[in-house]
Design an enzyme around this catalytic site. Structure first.
Site, PDB file in Angstrom:
ATOM      1  N   ASP A  14       0.856  -1.193   0.000  1.00  0.00           N
ATOM      2  CA  ASP A  14       0.000   0.000   0.000  1.00  0.00           C
ATOM      3  C   ASP A  14       0.889   1.238   0.000  1.00  0.00           C
ATOM      4  OD1 ASP A  14      -2.156   1.665   0.132  1.00  0.00           O
ATOM      5  OD2 ASP A  14      -2.753   1.156   2.167  1.00  0.00           O
ATOM      6  N   ASP A 108      -2.863   2.492  -6.073  1.00  0.00           N
ATOM      7  CA  ASP A 108      -1.861   2.568  -5.017  1.00  0.00           C
ATOM      8  C   ASP A 108      -1.764   1.336  -4.116  1.00  0.00           C
ATOM      9  OD1 ASP A 108      -4.311   2.974  -3.869  1.00  0.00           O
ATOM     10  OD2 ASP A 108      -3.665   4.558  -2.512  1.00  0.00           O
ATOM     11  N   GLU A 109      -2.420   0.247  -4.468  1.00  0.00           N
ATOM     12  CA  GLU A 109      -2.298  -0.941  -3.628  1.00  0.00           C
ATOM     13  C   GLU A 109      -2.531  -2.219  -4.432  1.00  0.00           C
ATOM     14  OE1 GLU A 109      -5.299  -1.532  -0.588  1.00  0.00           O
ATOM     15  OE2 GLU A 109      -6.644  -0.108  -1.587  1.00  0.00           O
TER      16      GLU A 109
END
EC number: 2.7.7.7
Length: 366
Positions: A14, A108-109
């Protein structure tokens, strides 16, 4: 009696305050000061907040007006999604150096299954550290990681030592880790459900574990069985690079175009209810929620998020759809909005009984 051998090594990566961190990376003048991506001082909503801003209580999906009141020094920056996507793609290339089992959840993850990895490294913790280091060297951005036996626990663990940290929950630590966890930190249990659990005397994982499956299903519907299993460390959903295309959805076309997220959120409530009705009528549930937005110029935009478990309840559908609505700013007035649920449980007969199952955790490097 079935024996289930849990031996997967799952990493959840993350990025730390991704949108805001990218803006601070590209503009040195923004470093060390509170930054909000999206919105403006007078209207709109915050899409992302830097850690400096979060100290004041500023967070994503918050109205810009409230954010500015909480942090008068807050600097608003227009989002640059092309730039975020560019960096996200470069980060994902790093993931594939270690495994092909990569499941992106957003820009983003992502989840990575490194049980059998391309580096031949038996330690998932070492791999996570190496990936985070490479991300920093390649982009100048920091990432946090969670490492454990399944996606659910890895997701929770990645938030434990943020920013720029990681946490490993080894097989023998799973039970104690979940029992000590505040219920509001369980991934997938939102604010409304948390408050309901508090009223039922459920404050920690240990409290949740004392409740029977029947009790949880009575109070939380289909989600009750899910809660019963996850608090015991049972979550067998694999990291899946590909998605099932079949979906169930509902959408509304407006008589007049809407230009505010606030008005759209009101419509999402009705659509979520309609979608829940359709899902339960057909005894379906899904993991991937997609928000569909058609603008007044007929431009179509979709925003999606994938959960580690099946859902069909209105409250969870609405919660994720609202999150997607505020993910980025509207660029025109809207004539249609819809929600669909895909990655369905079609063809998979789920065995919800674990009373006759013994979980054997293997002893190996984490």
């Amino acid at each position: 009696m079935n024996i289930v051998t849990s031996h997967r090594k799952i990493i959840h990566i993350d990025m730390d305050a991704f949108f805001a961190s990218v803006e601070q990376l590209d503009n040195p003048e923004l470093r060390g000061i509170p930054v909000a991506v999206g919105g403006s001082e007078k209207r709109g909503v915050v899409a992302a907040a830097s850690y400096e801003a979060r100290k004041y209580g500023v967070k994503s999906a918050m109205s810009s007006y409230i954010a500015k009141k909480k942090c008068p020094e807050l600097i608003f920056v227009k989002p640059r999604f092309d730039r975020y996507k560019e960096i996200s793609e470069s980060i994902q290339k790093i993931f594939y150096d270690y495994t092909d089992l990569v499941e992106p959840l957003s820009l983003d993850e992502a989840y990575l299954d490194v049980t059998y990895n391309k580096k031949g490294n038996p330690s998932a913790s070492e791999i996570a550290k190496e990936i985070r280091n490479r991300i920093y060297l390649n982009t100048g951005l920091t990432a946090s990681a969670g490492i454990s036996i399944n996606k659910f626990i890895a997701k929770i663990a990645s938030d434990y030592n943020k920013p720029n940290g990681q946490k490993t929950v080894k097989p023998k630590e799973v039970e104690s880790f979940l029992e000590a966890l505040d219920i509001r930190k369980f991934y997938g249990i939102g604010k409304v459900t948390t408050e309901k659990m508090y009223l039922l005397g459920i404050f920690t994982g240990k409290d949740l574990k004392t409740k029977s499956r029947e009790f949880l299903e009575y109070h939380f519907g289909n989600s009750g069985s899910h809660y019963y299993q996850i608090v015991r460390g049972f979550h067998n959903s694999p990291v899946k690079p590909e998605r099932i295309p079949k979906s169930v959805g509902a959408e509304h076309t407006f008589l007049e175009n809407l230009s505010s997220e606030v008005f759209l959120k009101e419509r999402l409530d009705n659509i979520s209810q309609e979608l829940e009705t359709r899902l339960k009528k057909n005894k379906l549930a899904g993991k991937t929620i997609t928000l569909k937005i058609k603008y007044s110029d007929f431009t179509l935009q979709t925003r999606s998020k994938t959960l580690p478990y099946f859902i069909s309840d209105k409250s969870l559908i609405l919660e994720i759809a609202t999150e997607l609505l505020y993910q980025e700013k509207l660029f025109n007035s809207v004539r249609l909005v819809g929600i669909s649920l895909s990655n369905l449980n079609i063809g998979s007969k789920k065995n919800t009984s674990i009373n006759k199952t013994i979980s054997v955790q293997l002893s190996f490097d984490f």
